[in-house]
Design a protein around this motif. Structure first.
Motif, mmCIF file in Angstrom:
data_model
loop_
_atom_site.group_PDB
_atom_site.id
_atom_site.type_symbol
_atom_site.label_atom_id
_atom_site.label_comp_id
_atom_site.label_asym_id
_atom_site.label_seq_id
_atom_site.Cartn_x
_atom_site.Cartn_y
_atom_site.Cartn_z
ATOM 1 N N ASP A 28 0.821 -1.211 0.000
ATOM 2 C CA ASP A 28 0.000 0.000 0.000
ATOM 3 C C ASP A 28 0.857 1.264 0.000
ATOM 4 O O ASP A 28 0.556 2.228 -0.722
ATOM 5 N N ALA A 85 2.225 1.932 -3.385
ATOM 6 C CA ALA A 85 1.162 2.359 -4.301
ATOM 7 C C ALA A 85 0.870 3.849 -4.143
ATOM 8 O O ALA A 85 0.720 4.583 -5.128
ATOM 9 N N THR A 133 -4.581 -4.284 -7.201
ATOM 10 C CA THR A 133 -5.666 -5.036 -6.554
ATOM 11 C C THR A 133 -5.637 -6.520 -6.906
ATOM 12 O O THR A 133 -6.531 -7.265 -6.500
ATOM 13 N N GLN A 157 -8.940 -0.984 -0.108
ATOM 14 C CA GLN A 157 -9.727 -0.043 -0.896
ATOM 15 C C GLN A 157 -9.498 1.396 -0.449
ATOM 16 O O GLN A 157 -9.633 2.334 -1.248
ATOM 17 N N THR A 171 -6.622 2.584 0.219
ATOM 18 C CA THR A 171 -5.458 2.973 -0.579
ATOM 19 C C THR A 171 -5.858 3.266 -2.013
ATOM 20 O O THR A 171 -5.436 4.267 -2.604
ATOM 21 N N LEU A 172 -6.691 2.394 -2.595
ATOM 22 C CA LEU A 172 -7.102 2.591 -3.980
ATOM 23 C C LEU A 172 -7.867 3.891 -4.147
ATOM 24 O O LEU A 172 -7.665 4.629 -5.127
ATOM 25 N N VAL A 180 -5.412 6.674 -4.204
ATOM 26 C CA VAL A 180 -4.726 6.700 -5.500
ATOM 27 C C VAL A 180 -5.548 7.493 -6.509
ATOM 28 O O VAL A 180 -5.030 8.367 -7.219
ATOM 29 N N PHE A 228 -10.357 -1.197 -12.838
ATOM 30 C CA PHE A 228 -10.410 -1.801 -11.513
ATOM 31 C C PHE A 228 -11.758 -2.459 -11.238
ATOM 32 O O PHE A 228 -11.831 -3.466 -10.542
ATOM 33 N N LEU A 230 -14.707 4.706 -6.191
ATOM 34 C CA LEU A 230 -13.712 5.309 -7.083
ATOM 35 C C LEU A 230 -14.265 6.561 -7.757
ATOM 36 O O LEU A 230 -13.531 7.542 -7.956
#
Length: 397
Positions: free
Chosen positions: A12, A15, A56, A68, A70-71, A74, A93, A240
């Motif tokens: 993480d 990323a 992922t 998620q 972290t995503l 991002v 994703f 997202l």
């Protein structure tokens, strides 16, 4: 088609560091890309090479399997720099997640290997002229040899023009939904770059035509099974989108503050030497910062709810994740439009010059937030708080 060697991100922290670096690199020419509608082929190759597209992938198949939270961060970072560029991998994703949930062992090994090598998924999901967004009329028909045939027309196909694989949402003869993963160069598949939205100009969210495209059986995933039990498909996708809106808001606020510090004149009645000392501007920036902080906080709460539900998926945890994401999405929708508009209010007349292209924040916010109506997020929140009604299982919540 991707032609780079992709780095494999370990965890993480890496990323987030990679995303922050890419955001800074992408920020510099974002106004020019938007103004000239310069499609970001080179930037997407950088994104593929960075390894972010594979974060992922499950750890047992070589990926970092990031949280998620972290995503979402991002995407927020990327969108603060270039909202169009950030939106392009959103569907990537989502369809990695479809494979994670419904792919066979063989499908997961093959496609996650592709993803770790930097291959990009696009999307061919939405259709125009149907009764509503879930009225999918593209058909997946069986062929005598066990393969399938795809026929239909898709619109708003963000990422398809830049993709190696295009996941296509279609209905089989039994009416159930499937996702067919089609290579970009498949016979009978045509991508038309006809997106002319006022915002998100370089997403190339155009048309995909499927004229009797042959799809092997091992490239088809039973997406309808996703919604037969507790699921996070919609929550992940919407998280997202919320992150993109939060990024637009944060980017617009930073741009507005820089403009006022360096380019604005104080109003003559303020009695101060610089615009940044104007007490009324200070008050307004405080109000806007409060909105952005609230959106970012709700985004974090939502992401952690999704992570908790992934760790222990039940009807209750899935419902809580969906509601938390709905709250974040409703708030970030309003914040993105508010802050992008307020940029001009605080910066003044000069900010409206077309040559500066500061209006891209508002155009991006206004366009992206139309993806699905925030009023229905609020409706589901109200139903739950008053009557304990859990949100429905579908891909938009």
């Amino acid at each position: 088609m991707t032609s780079v060697t992709a780095h494999v991100i370990a965890d993480d922290a890496e990323a987030l560091a990679v995303a922050a670096g890419l955001a800074e690199a992408f920020r510099t020419e974002a106004p020019l890309r938007d103004a000239e509608r310069r499609l970001p082929y080179a930037e997407l190759e950088q994104l593929s090479a960075s390894g972010l597209l594979g974060v992922t992938v499950p750890a047992d198949l070589g990926g970092a399997d990031v949280r998620q939270e972290t995503l979402a961060e991002v995407f927020r970072l990327l969108a603060s720099a270039d909202a169009s560029l950030a939106q392009i991998p959103q569907n990537h994703f989502v369809y990695v997640n479809v494979l994670r949930r419904q792919g066979t062992t063989e499908q997961r090994k093959f496609f996650f290997g592709e993803v770790l090598e930097g291959r990009r998924f696009g999307n061919a999901q939405s259709e125009a002229g149907t009764r509503h967004v879930q009225d999918i009329r593209t058909r997946l028909l069986p062929l005598p040899d066990g393969s399938h045939e795809l026929t239909g027309v898709k619109h708003y196909s963000t990422g398809a023009l830049f993709a190696d694989w295009i996941p296509v949402l279609a209905r089989a003869e039994d009416g159930n939904l499937y996702v067919a993963y089609v290579p970009r160069d498949a016979d009978g598949l045509t991508i038309v770059d006809d997106w002319d939205g006022m915002g998100q100009r370089t997403t190339a969210s155009g048309t995909v035509r499927l004229d009797a495209v042959t799809v092997p059986a091992d490239r088809v995933v039973p997406h309808h099974l996703t919604f037969q039990g507790p699921q996070l498909h919609g929550a992940v996708a919407q998280l997202l989108h919320a992150a993109i809106d939060a990024g637009i808001a944060g980017g617009a606020l930073v741009e507005a503050a820089e403009f006022v510090r360096t380019k604005s004149r104080p109003w003559f009645e303020s009695g101060v030497d610089t615009a940044a000392e104007d007490p009324l501007l200070i008050q307004r920036f405080g109000e806007l910062d409060l909105q952005v902080r609230a959106s970012e906080a709700l985004l974090g709460v939502a992401a952690r709810a999704v992570d908790a539900a992934r760790d222990e998926l039940t009807d209750a945890s899935a419902a809580e994740a969906s509601l938390a994401v709905a709250a974040a999405k409703a708030h970030t929708t309003a914040t993105a439009v508010l802050v992008a508009d307020a940029l001009f209010e605080v910066a003044g007349t000069r900010a409206a010059l077309d040559s500066l292209n500061l209006h891209r924040y508002w155009r991006d916010a206004r366009t992206h937030t139309l993806h699905d109506p925030a009023r229905w997020k609020i409706q589901h929140l109200g139903r739950h708080v008053l009557n304990g009604t859990r949100p429905p299982r579908h891909g938009l919540l």
